[in-house]
Write an enzyme that holds these catalytic residues in place. Structure first.
Site, PDB file in Angstrom:
ATOM      1  N   ASP A  30       0.844  -1.187   0.000  1.00 36.99           N
ATOM      2  CA  ASP A  30       0.000   0.000   0.000  1.00 36.99           C
ATOM      3  C   ASP A  30       0.881   1.240   0.000  1.00 36.99           C
ATOM      4  OD1 ASP A  30      -3.231   0.522   0.932  1.00 36.99           O
ATOM      5  OD2 ASP A  30      -1.814   2.199   1.113  1.00 36.99           O
ATOM      6  N   ILE A  31       0.497   2.226  -0.796  1.00 33.84           N
ATOM      7  CA  ILE A  31       1.308   3.446  -0.939  1.00 33.84           C
ATOM      8  C   ILE A  31       1.288   4.283   0.340  1.00 33.84           C
ATOM      9  CG2 ILE A  31      -0.469   5.050  -1.796  1.00 33.84           C
ATOM     10  CD1 ILE A  31       1.539   5.787  -4.054  1.00 33.84           C
ATOM     11  N   ASN A  87     -12.865  -3.204   2.413  1.00 35.03           N
ATOM     12  CA  ASN A  87     -13.822  -2.106   2.533  1.00 35.03           C
ATOM     13  C   ASN A  87     -14.768  -2.137   1.333  1.00 35.03           C
ATOM     14  OD1 ASN A  87     -12.597  -1.070   4.902  1.00 35.03           O
ATOM     15  ND2 ASN A  87     -11.017  -0.080   3.664  1.00 35.03           N
ATOM     16  N   GLY A  93     -15.814   2.731   3.631  1.00 38.19           N
ATOM     17  CA  GLY A  93     -14.540   3.427   3.475  1.00 38.19           C
ATOM     18  C   GLY A  93     -13.768   3.042   2.229  1.00 38.19           C
ATOM     19  N   GLN A  94     -14.460   2.458   1.235  1.00 39.41           N
ATOM     20  CA  GLN A  94     -13.768   2.080  -0.007  1.00 39.41           C
ATOM     21  C   GLN A  94     -13.454   3.329  -0.819  1.00 39.41           C
ATOM     22  OE1 GLN A  94     -15.907  -0.679  -2.521  1.00 39.41           O
ATOM     23  NE2 GLN A  94     -14.147  -0.968  -3.890  1.00 39.41           N
ATOM     24  N   HIS A 100     -10.254  -5.149  -3.481  1.00 37.68           N
ATOM     25  CA  HIS A 100      -8.925  -5.388  -2.920  1.00 37.68           C
ATOM     26  C   HIS A 100      -9.039  -5.797  -1.466  1.00 37.68           C
ATOM     27  CE1 HIS A 100      -9.958  -1.117  -2.598  1.00 37.68           C
ATOM     28  NE2 HIS A 100      -9.280  -1.090  -1.457  1.00 37.68           N
ATOM     29  N   LEU A 101      -8.153  -6.679  -1.088  1.00 40.50           N
ATOM     30  CA  LEU A 101      -8.080  -7.153   0.305  1.00 40.50           C
ATOM     31  C   LEU A 101      -6.828  -6.557   0.923  1.00 40.50           C
ATOM     32  CD1 LEU A 101      -8.637 -10.757   1.569  1.00 40.50           C
ATOM     33  CD2 LEU A 101      -6.545  -9.546   2.175  1.00 40.50           C
ATOM     34  N   HIS A 102      -7.013  -5.885   2.063  1.00 39.17           N
ATOM     35  CA  HIS A 102      -5.867  -5.347   2.805  1.00 39.17           C
ATOM     36  C   HIS A 102      -5.323  -6.427   3.740  1.00 39.17           C
ATOM     37  CE1 HIS A 102      -6.886  -0.913   2.199  1.00 39.17           C
ATOM     38  NE2 HIS A 102      -8.062  -1.464   1.942  1.00 39.17           N
TER      39      HIS A 102
HETATM   40  P1  5GP Z   1      -9.733   1.392   0.273  1.00 41.63           P
HETATM   41  O1  5GP Z   1      -9.841   2.648   1.093  1.00 41.63           O
HETATM   42  O2  5GP Z   1     -10.405   1.543  -1.069  1.00 41.63           O
HETATM   43  O3  5GP Z   1     -10.147   0.171   1.015  1.00 41.63           O
HETATM   44  O4  5GP Z   1      -8.183   1.186   0.032  1.00 41.63           O
HETATM   45  C1  5GP Z   1      -7.489   1.748  -1.030  1.00 41.63           C
HETATM   46  C2  5GP Z   1      -6.023   1.673  -0.666  1.00 41.63           C
HETATM   47  O5  5GP Z   1      -5.271   1.903  -1.833  1.00 41.63           O
HETATM   48  C3  5GP Z   1      -5.597   2.717   0.366  1.00 41.63           C
HETATM   49  O6  5GP Z   1      -5.064   2.064   1.516  1.00 41.63           O
HETATM   50  C4  5GP Z   1      -4.556   3.548  -0.377  1.00 41.63           C
HETATM   51  O7  5GP Z   1      -3.480   3.944   0.442  1.00 41.63           O
HETATM   52  C5  5GP Z   1      -4.127   2.606  -1.483  1.00 41.63           C
HETATM   53  N1  5GP Z   1      -3.675   3.281  -2.694  1.00 41.63           N
HETATM   54  C6  5GP Z   1      -4.286   4.324  -3.313  1.00 41.63           C
HETATM   55  N2  5GP Z   1      -3.616   4.668  -4.422  1.00 41.63           N
HETATM   56  C7  5GP Z   1      -2.546   3.820  -4.501  1.00 41.63           C
HETATM   57  C8  5GP Z   1      -1.473   3.684  -5.442  1.00 41.63           C
HETATM   58  O8  5GP Z   1      -1.358   4.396  -6.438  1.00 41.63           O
HETATM   59  N3  5GP Z   1      -0.553   2.702  -5.198  1.00 41.63           N
HETATM   60  C9  5GP Z   1      -0.653   1.887  -4.105  1.00 41.63           C
HETATM   61  N4  5GP Z   1       0.316   0.968  -3.951  1.00 41.63           N
HETATM   62  N5  5GP Z   1      -1.663   1.986  -3.203  1.00 41.63           N
HETATM   63  C10 5GP Z   1      -2.589   2.937  -3.405  1.00 41.63           C
END
Ligand code: 5GP
Ligand code: ZN
Length: 114
Positions: A30-31, A87, A93-94, A100-102
Site C-alpha cells: 500500500d502506498i 472495505n 470506506g472504499q 482489494h483485500l488489505h
Molecule cells: P480502500 O480505502 O479503497 O479500502 O483502500 C485503497 C487503498 O489503496 C488505500 O489504503 C490507499 O493507500 C491505497 N492506494 C491508493 N492509491 C494507490 C497507489 O497508487 N498505489 C498503491 N500501492 N496503493 C494505493
C-alpha cells in the site's frame, strides 16, 4: 469501462512495489501504509466491489483468501497475527473501485474500527 487505478497497476502503467503476481492475482505494498506491513491483494480482472461478487466467483474469492493467508505467512505475520480488511462502498470506506483485500500486520490493531 472508465479508467481504474488498480487496473492501471495491473497493466504496468502505474508502478507498484510488487509482492506477488500470478495469472489471476497481484499483491503489492500500500502506498500509504496503515501498519508496518500493509499489502493489497487484488484480482487482476476488474471487479468493482464485494457487491459485484456472484456465485460464478466463488473459486476466485476463495483463492483470494488463501493467497492472502499465504502472503501473510511469507511476511512472517503468523506468530503475532494480522488482519484482513475488505472495505465496501462509502460507509465501508472504499476509496478505490477495484476489489482489494488489505493485509495489515506488524503491530497490535484496534477493534472495533472507528
Ligand atoms: P480502500 O480505502 O479503497 O479500502 O483502500 C485503497 C487503498 O489503496 C488505500 O489504503 C490507499 O493507500 C491505497 N492506494 C491508493 N492509491 C494507490 C497507489 O497508487 N498505489 C498503491 N500501492 N496503493 C494505493
Ligand atoms: Zn480495475
Amino acid at each position: 469501462m472508465n479508467s481504474c487505478l488498480f487496473c492501471e497497476i495491473v497493466a504496468g502503467k502505474i508502478p507498484c512495489e510488487q509482492v506477488h503476481s500470478d495469472e489471476n492475482f497481484l499483491a503489492f505494498k500500500d502506498i500509504s501504509p496503515a501498519a508496518p506491513c500493509h499489502i493489497l491483494v487484488i484480482p487482476k480482472r476488474h471487479i468493482s466491489a464485494l457487491t459485484d461478487l456472484d456465485p460464478s466467483m466463488v473459486d476466485l474469492s476463495g483463492q483470494l483468501l488463501v493467497l492472502a493467508a499465504q502472503i501473510a505467512a511469507q511476511q512472517n505475520l503468523d506468530s503475532d497475527g494480522y488482519r484482513f480488511v475488505i472495505n465496501c462502498g462509502d460507509d465501508g470506506g472504499q476509496t478505490v473501485g477495484h476489489l482489494h483485500l488489505h493485509i495489515l500486520g506488524g503491530r497490535s490493531l484496534n477493534w472495533p474500527p472507528g
